[in-house]
Write a protein that holds these residues in place. Structure first.
Motif, PDB file in Angstrom:
ATOM      1  N   UNK A  43       0.834  -1.201   0.000  1.00  9.20           N
ATOM      2  CA  UNK A  43       0.000   0.000   0.000  1.00  9.20           C
ATOM      3  C   UNK A  43       0.871   1.254   0.000  1.00  9.20           C
ATOM      4  N   UNK A  44       1.854   1.284   0.863  1.00  9.01           N
ATOM      5  CA  UNK A  44       2.706   2.473   0.979  1.00  9.01           C
ATOM      6  C   UNK A  44       3.965   2.396   0.110  1.00  9.01           C
ATOM      7  N   UNK A  45       4.181   1.243  -0.538  1.00  9.07           N
ATOM      8  CA  UNK A  45       5.340   1.036  -1.408  1.00  9.07           C
ATOM      9  C   UNK A  45       6.659   1.302  -0.672  1.00  9.07           C
ATOM     10  N   UNK A  46       6.718   0.828   0.540  1.00  2.95           N
ATOM     11  CA  UNK A  46       7.901   0.969   1.386  1.00  2.95           C
ATOM     12  C   UNK A  46       8.101  -0.379   2.079  1.00  2.95           C
ATOM     13  N   UNK A  47       9.060  -0.479   2.956  1.00  2.00           N
ATOM     14  CA  UNK A  47       9.288  -1.757   3.635  1.00  2.00           C
ATOM     15  C   UNK A  47       9.702  -1.532   5.082  1.00  2.00           C
ATOM     16  N   UNK A  48       9.199  -2.392   5.945  1.00  2.95           N
ATOM     17  CA  UNK A  48       9.639  -2.407   7.348  1.00  2.95           C
ATOM     18  C   UNK A  48      10.744  -3.453   7.460  1.00  2.95           C
ATOM     19  N   UNK A  49      11.960  -3.012   7.632  1.00  2.00           N
ATOM     20  CA  UNK A  49      13.081  -3.959   7.618  1.00  2.00           C
ATOM     21  C   UNK A  49      13.111  -4.856   8.855  1.00  2.00           C
ATOM     22  N   UNK A  50      12.472  -4.439   9.911  1.00  2.00           N
ATOM     23  CA  UNK A  50      12.538  -5.182  11.167  1.00  2.00           C
ATOM     24  C   UNK A  50      11.435  -6.220  11.321  1.00  2.00           C
ATOM     25  N   UNK A  51      10.385  -6.165  10.496  1.00  2.00           N
ATOM     26  CA  UNK A  51       9.209  -7.003  10.755  1.00  2.00           C
ATOM     27  C   UNK A  51       9.486  -8.497  10.565  1.00  2.00           C
ATOM     28  N   UNK A  52      10.221  -8.872   9.533  1.00  2.00           N
ATOM     29  CA  UNK A  52      10.471 -10.295   9.294  1.00  2.00           C
ATOM     30  C   UNK A  52      11.377 -10.913  10.356  1.00  2.00           C
ATOM     31  N   UNK A  53      12.545 -10.328  10.679  1.00  2.00           N
ATOM     32  CA  UNK A  53      13.361 -10.944  11.731  1.00  2.00           C
ATOM     33  C   UNK A  53      12.688 -10.927  13.100  1.00  2.00           C
ATOM     34  N   UNK A  54      11.932  -9.885  13.395  1.00  2.00           N
ATOM     35  CA  UNK A  54      11.216  -9.847  14.677  1.00  2.00           C
ATOM     36  C   UNK A  54      10.145 -10.927  14.717  1.00  2.00           C
ATOM     37  N   UNK A  55       9.455 -11.143  13.624  1.00  2.00           N
ATOM     38  CA  UNK A  55       8.415 -12.166  13.564  1.00  2.00           C
ATOM     39  C   UNK A  55       9.001 -13.561  13.721  1.00  2.00           C
ATOM     40  N   UNK A  56      10.132 -13.808  13.078  1.00  2.00           N
ATOM     41  CA  UNK A  56      10.780 -15.125  13.201  1.00  2.00           C
ATOM     42  C   UNK A  56      11.242 -15.362  14.642  1.00  2.00           C
TER      43      UNK A  56
END
Length: 173
Positions: A43-56
């Motif tokens: 939607x915002x055409x950006x990325x949260x760099x922390x979301x994937x490692x935090x989720x794992x």
């Protein structure tokens, strides 16, 4: 011995309930983080760099804590076909042997998880800015609970108190 076992059961019951709350909260947080990442990316055409490692990392917590509670409540995997034809006394011995094997596995989780955490303590997870050891601490925490809950099952059996089995109602504290 039954009175002291009932006190231990109350303690481990509270510990199991707390572990389930932490695991459930982690599951909700992981879902929120992934949903936020999808929103930010598409939607915002950006990325949260922390979301994937935090989720794992959070996933490790709810998997290992949930598995440990599953052991306490008798929901872990087992091969019970032989137990249907054996006398109750032999069943009790085999269940105890199984609990010792599970406790040994929990000990391995503690030993090897600690080793991995120690070896990665100096590494940093770039997107989170924390030590790489945090990826392996859930293995150690889950292992401690696996050993504790397996020991509780053995001690309950020795004291003549019931242990949870798959399909039974949860243990009363």
């Amino acid at each position: 011995m039954q009175d002291s076992m009932k006190g231990l059961a109350r303690f481990t019951g509270l510990l199991a309930r707390a572990a389930l709350w932490v695991a459930g909260t982690g599951l909700v947080l992981m879902t929120i983080f992934i949903a936020a990442q999808v929103f930010w990316r598409y939607i915002l055409n950006d990325s949260l760099t922390w979301s994937e490692p935090a989720s794992v990392m959070i996933m490790g917590w709810f998997i290992f804590l949930g598995a440990a509670v599953g052991i306490r409540e008798g929901y872990h995997l087992s091969f019970d076909i032989l137990l249907y034809v054996l006398p109750d006394r032999v069943k009790s011995w085999l269940h105890t042997l199984s609990d010792f094997a599970v406790a040994a596995f929990g000990g391995g989780m503690i030993w090897f998880g600690s080793s991995l955490a120690y070896k990665t303590a100096g590494n940093m997870v770039p997107s989170l800015g924390i030590s790489g050891a945090f990826d392996f601490i859930p293995i150690v925490g889950g292992g401690v609970l696996v050993v504790l809950f397996s020991a509780e099952r053995v001690l309950r059996r020795i004291a003549g108190l019931p242990t949870a089995r798959f399909g039974d109602a949860p243990l009363e504290e």
